[in-house]
Design a protein around this motif. Structure first.
Motif, PDB file in Angstrom:
ATOM      1  N   GLN A   1       1.358   5.922  -2.802  1.00  0.00           N
ATOM      2  CA  GLN A   1       0.934   7.208  -2.265  1.00  0.00           C
ATOM      3  C   GLN A   1       0.431   8.117  -3.380  1.00  0.00           C
ATOM      4  N   SER A   2       0.961   7.894  -4.601  1.00  0.00           N
ATOM      5  CA  SER A   2       0.582   8.769  -5.710  1.00  0.00           C
ATOM      6  C   SER A   2      -0.883   8.591  -6.119  1.00  0.00           C
TER       7      SER A   2
ATOM      8  N   ALA B   1      -5.646   5.859  -2.546  1.00  0.00           N
ATOM      9  CA  ALA B   1      -4.709   4.993  -1.833  1.00  0.00           C
ATOM     10  C   ALA B   1      -5.349   4.420  -0.573  1.00  0.00           C
ATOM     11  N   LYS B   2      -6.315   5.161  -0.027  1.00  0.00           N
ATOM     12  CA  LYS B   2      -6.994   4.677   1.179  1.00  0.00           C
ATOM     13  C   LYS B   2      -7.814   3.423   0.875  1.00  0.00           C
TER      14      LYS B   2
ATOM     15  N   LYS C   1       0.828  -1.203   0.000  1.00  0.00           N
ATOM     16  CA  LYS C   1       0.000   0.000   0.000  1.00  0.00           C
ATOM     17  C   LYS C   1       0.867   1.260   0.000  1.00  0.00           C
ATOM     18  N   SER C   2       1.973   1.179   0.736  1.00  0.00           N
ATOM     19  CA  SER C   2       2.836   2.358   0.858  1.00  0.00           C
ATOM     20  C   SER C   2       3.489   2.727  -0.475  1.00  0.00           C
TER      21      SER C   2
END
Lengths: 267, 547
Positions: free
Chosen positions: A135-136, A141-142, A131-132
């Motif tokens: 971020q873009s 991303a959530k 997931k990290s």
């Protein structure tokens, strides 16, 4: 060492046994005796030292023998290889038993991506994206599941994707009343949300997850097998049958994948 | 979604023997481990216990809902009530069309038709108003749009010049990503002009329980008695929908699918689905060809009136070139192809003659023995017309020439039996074919291409001399350096034992059951942690580099 009448009737097993006893003299416990169809008195006639050692007995059932052997091998003071240099499966299992924060588990899995590759049957060239890494994606991303796995099919030249969502190791799958637990409900909603995002953002999704198609598998990892009674297992099986867009796996799935890796490395 | 974990664990009895688990899952095949019956008559000889069962990796509903498809088992073990329960969960699943082989096959077939001939090809299949409405409805279903959208974004994250295969294993389309995506986007725009018949909302198809249960019927679930129970189960869960306010819609949707499925499934399968619909009270009938042939066509029409399904014509497609639809620019070089075909022909004739003299039966590949899904341009050489004129007749059965492990293994077996060195020409043959194959790559210069061909040919020759058979020679199985040298090799099939003639199984790759030489799956199986019998490809390559 399985001590049986057949064992004692032959010369070479006894020579092997003497060699093991010699090894123990250096301070390491290497013999875990298992008595099979033999009495203490019969054994004492052949080897008084062994007859005095604590031993497992097959007459008490194979599963009891297994438990006694495991207890001896995993005893912190045993100095056994499993204690001195535990394998991935043992480490993951211990981690799952002792932590309540998902971050510790995911950190372990990030450090050992082959566990996930093995679990989902992906090859060494499969992408494992966390997931990290996304971020873009901004707000989306959530919605992103914890990990994305992109396997390459050489015959078609395309990748296929699947996603995993991890619940906290201690999370219950079902409540005591047999209802889906709030955490699992949340995870299943997250799967639906992620599918909807992909469905509505095909270009953006395909740019990050090359070749993604809408029928990607999504798996929620939650709970342990031995944490559920028979009734709950039946209820869980029905729940799994009723899910069209998600799968549910317990953390034992990952522990088994880690055990496969351990076995491969040992081999 | 196929549940691979479940597939790994299933055990069942087949007509061939006992399946003991999953051996590998590839993009084209599913392979099960099989403990074959010792006295198995299916093969006319004992194949030993250690075998595999391979089936095409086309969608099977059973694999999605964790039920063994009945046709795989010698005696089906599914529980109809459990299947009914699982099907209830599928109502509303927007991906259901991709889970059922015939539904998925229909979608892929229509997409392939659109790809080859556009909407004109579809229009050419329509003989009457019913058929027009049916196609308008079908082209508006989310399954068509979803597949086209999958294709429309193939260039979003990959090199647009990279060639990919999509649209399933039965109707594969092989093109550069950019070309596929551009076509799909234009087709999506064209489809916007197709309006679904008034009153029929195509997206509601996924809520039609008869369509969902029909998928299970098509996958072989439900006997006649169980179909009646299944219809009752639907009525119990959904309040007898055929009689309700949506009855007309549900009836039209089933009618549409029954009509369209006649394009892709056998008559017997269609009859089962028709029977199921009739348990639900729809009253459909299938046209009886014998009845139609009778002298009184009016009576036949009388018999078939009402719910008779329209007849659909096959699409009218004008072939432009035998290699139509394949990106194979080098294949259009007639001289190159003719030279390669001649080379191949000479070689195989010499091989067959030598084999015959040595008392070894060599089964040379023939086009009619090979299923379409096996067809790969880089494995074959197809003679083409000299003239580029579209008037030139297209040979429907081109003498497709094959290069497979059989050829290599046969050569080695003959050499071993006769004591005479293997024939010359294999390296040249592979080089010729490899040239055609590597010519497909747009991004590689001419000299590296030639070097790559030479490397492939030399590698094959040297490996062969050492007793290694690659088994699946194609550029995708090699990593080339920029100068055309070989940097890596995948899918090394197995070692050849030259001390014995080949068994039937080794010579026939297309049998449903074969010994554990799953060359096509080696690489993908390795991903799953399965060990291959092959030697370490890197070691073979290292030996090659040394030489």
């Amino acid at each position: 060492v399985v001590l049986s009448p057949s064992f004692l009737a032959k010369g070479w097993p006894k020579r092997e046994l003497n060699a093991l006893i010699a090894l123990e003299e250096s301070g390491h416990k290497v013999i875990l005796p298992v008595w099979h169809e033999i009495t203490k008195s019969a054994l004492a006639e052949q080897s008084p030292i062994l007859a005095d050692r604590l031993a497992a007995e097959t007459s008490s059932g194979i599963s009891n023998v297994a438990v006694e052997l495991l207890t001896a091998m995993l005893d912190p003071s045993s100095g056994s290889p499993s204690v001195v240099a535990p394998g991935l499966a043992l480490r993951l299992n211990s981690l799952l038993a002792g932590v309540h924060e998902i971050g510790e588990v995911t950190a372990f899995l990030v450090a050992h991506p082959d566990i996930i590759r093995t679990a989902v049957g992906a090859g060494p060239d499969a992408f494992i994206l966390w997931k990290s890494d996304f971020q873009s994606l901004g707000a989306a991303a959530k919605l992103l599941p914890d990990v994305a796995i992109g396997a390459l099919w050489r015959t078609t030249g395309r990748r296929s994707w699947q996603f995993l969502i991890f619940c906290e190791p201690g999370t219950q799958t079902l409540t005591d009343e047999g209802e889906v637990s709030p955490r699992l409900t949340g995870a299943l909603q997250a799967v639906a949300g992620w599918r909807e995002w992909i469905r509505s953002n095909r270009r953006a999704a395909a740019a990050r997850f090359t070749d993604i198609a809408l029928d990607f598998p999504c798996t929620v990892v939650v709970g342990r097998r031995d944490g559920a009674g028979a009734g709950q297992k039946q209820r869980l099986a029905e729940l799994i049958d009723s899910l069209a867009e998600a799968r549910i796996r317990t953390y034992d799935w990952l522990v088994e994948a880690a055990a496969q890796l351990d076995e491969r490395r040992t081999r | 979604m196929i549940d691979v974990e479940w597939l790994k664990t299933i055990q069942f009895e087949t007509d061939y023997g006992h399946v003991t688990g999953l051996a590998g899952l590839g993009s084209q095949w599913i392979v099960f481990k099989l403990r074959a019956s010792g006295d198995n008559q299916k093969f006319g000889k004992d194949i030993g216990e250690d075998a595999v069962l391979k089936i095409l990796n086309t969608p099977r509903l059973g694999f999605h809902i964790c039920e063994i498809p009945p046709d795989l088992e010698s005696k089906p073990t599914y529980d109809a009530a459990r299947v009914n329960r699982k099907l209830r969960a599928q109502v509303g699943n927007p991906l259901f069309d991709s889970m059922v082989g015939p539904y998925n096959g229909l979608y892929e077939s229509v997409i392939a038709t659109l790809h080859r001939g556009g909407l004109d090809a579809i229009r050419s299949m329509i003989d009457d108003e019913d058929a027009e409405a049916i196609f308008a409805f079908f082209l508006n279903t989310p399954g068509v749009r979803r597949r086209l959208e999958d294709a429309a974004f193939l260039d979003a994250g990959g090199n647009p010049r990279e060639i990919v295969t999509w649209n399933g294993v039965l109707h594969p389309i092989e093109e550069p990503r950019g070309t596929v995506a551009a076509w799909a986007r234009s087709m999506l725009k064209e489809l916007n002009a197709i309006v679904a018949p008034e009153g029929y909302e195509a997206a509601k198809l996924y809520e039609n329980p008869f369509w969902i249960w029909g998928g299970a019927v098509l996958d072989g679930f439900f006997t006649s008695e169980e179909m009646a129970e299944a219809a009752q189960s639907i009525a119990a869960s959904f309040g007898n929908p055929a009689e309700g306010p949506d009855g007309a819609r549900l009836r039209f949707e089933m009618f549409a699918f029954l009509s369209l499925l006649s394009l892709v499934v056998e008559r017997d399968e269609l009859r089962r689905l028709t029977d199921f619909c009739n348990y639900a009270g729809f009253g459909f009938s299938m046209a009886d060809p014998k009845l139609e042939e009778e002298q009184n066509p009016e009576r036949a029409a009388e018999e078939m009136r009402g719910a008779k399904m329209p007849k659909l014509s096959p699409p009218s497609l004008v072939p432009k070139f035998p290699e139509e639809g394949r990106i194979d620019p080098m294949a259009q070089d007639c001289q190159l192809l003719r030279a390669a075909a001649t080379l191949f022909s000479d070689f195989t004739v010499r091989l067959a003659t030598a084999a015959h003299a040595a008392g070894i039966a060599v089964m040379l590949p023939r086009a009619e023995n090979e299923a379409d899904v096996h067809w790969k341009p880089w494995r074959s050489v197809v003679p083409v017309q000299d003239s580029a004129s579209t008037q030139a007749p297209v040979d429907n059965e081109p003498s497709t020439l094959w290069l497979t492990q059989r050829l290599l293994a046969s050569t080695q077996a003959v050499a071993a039996r006769t004591g005479v060195a293997a024939q010359d020409g294999m390296a040249e043959l592979i080089e010729a074919i490899g040239y055609v194959a590597i010519g497909r790559s747009y991004d590689v210069g001419e000299q590296p291409k030639l070097n790559a061909c030479r490397s492939l040919g030399a590698l094959a020759a040297i490996s062969h001399r050492r007793g290694y058979i690659h088994g699946d020679l194609q550029p995708e199985n090699f990593k080339f350096k920029e100068d055309g040298g070989i940097a890596g090799m995948f899918d090394l099939g197995r070692t050849c034992n030259p001390g014995r003639p080949l068994t039937l199984l080794e010579r026939t790759s297309d049998l449903a059951v074969l010994k554990k030489h799953v060359t096509f799956l080696e690489w993908e199986a390795a991903k799953l942690g399965y060990r291959s019998e092959a030697l370490d490809a890197d070691k073979v390559l290292a030996q090659f580099e040394q030489e």
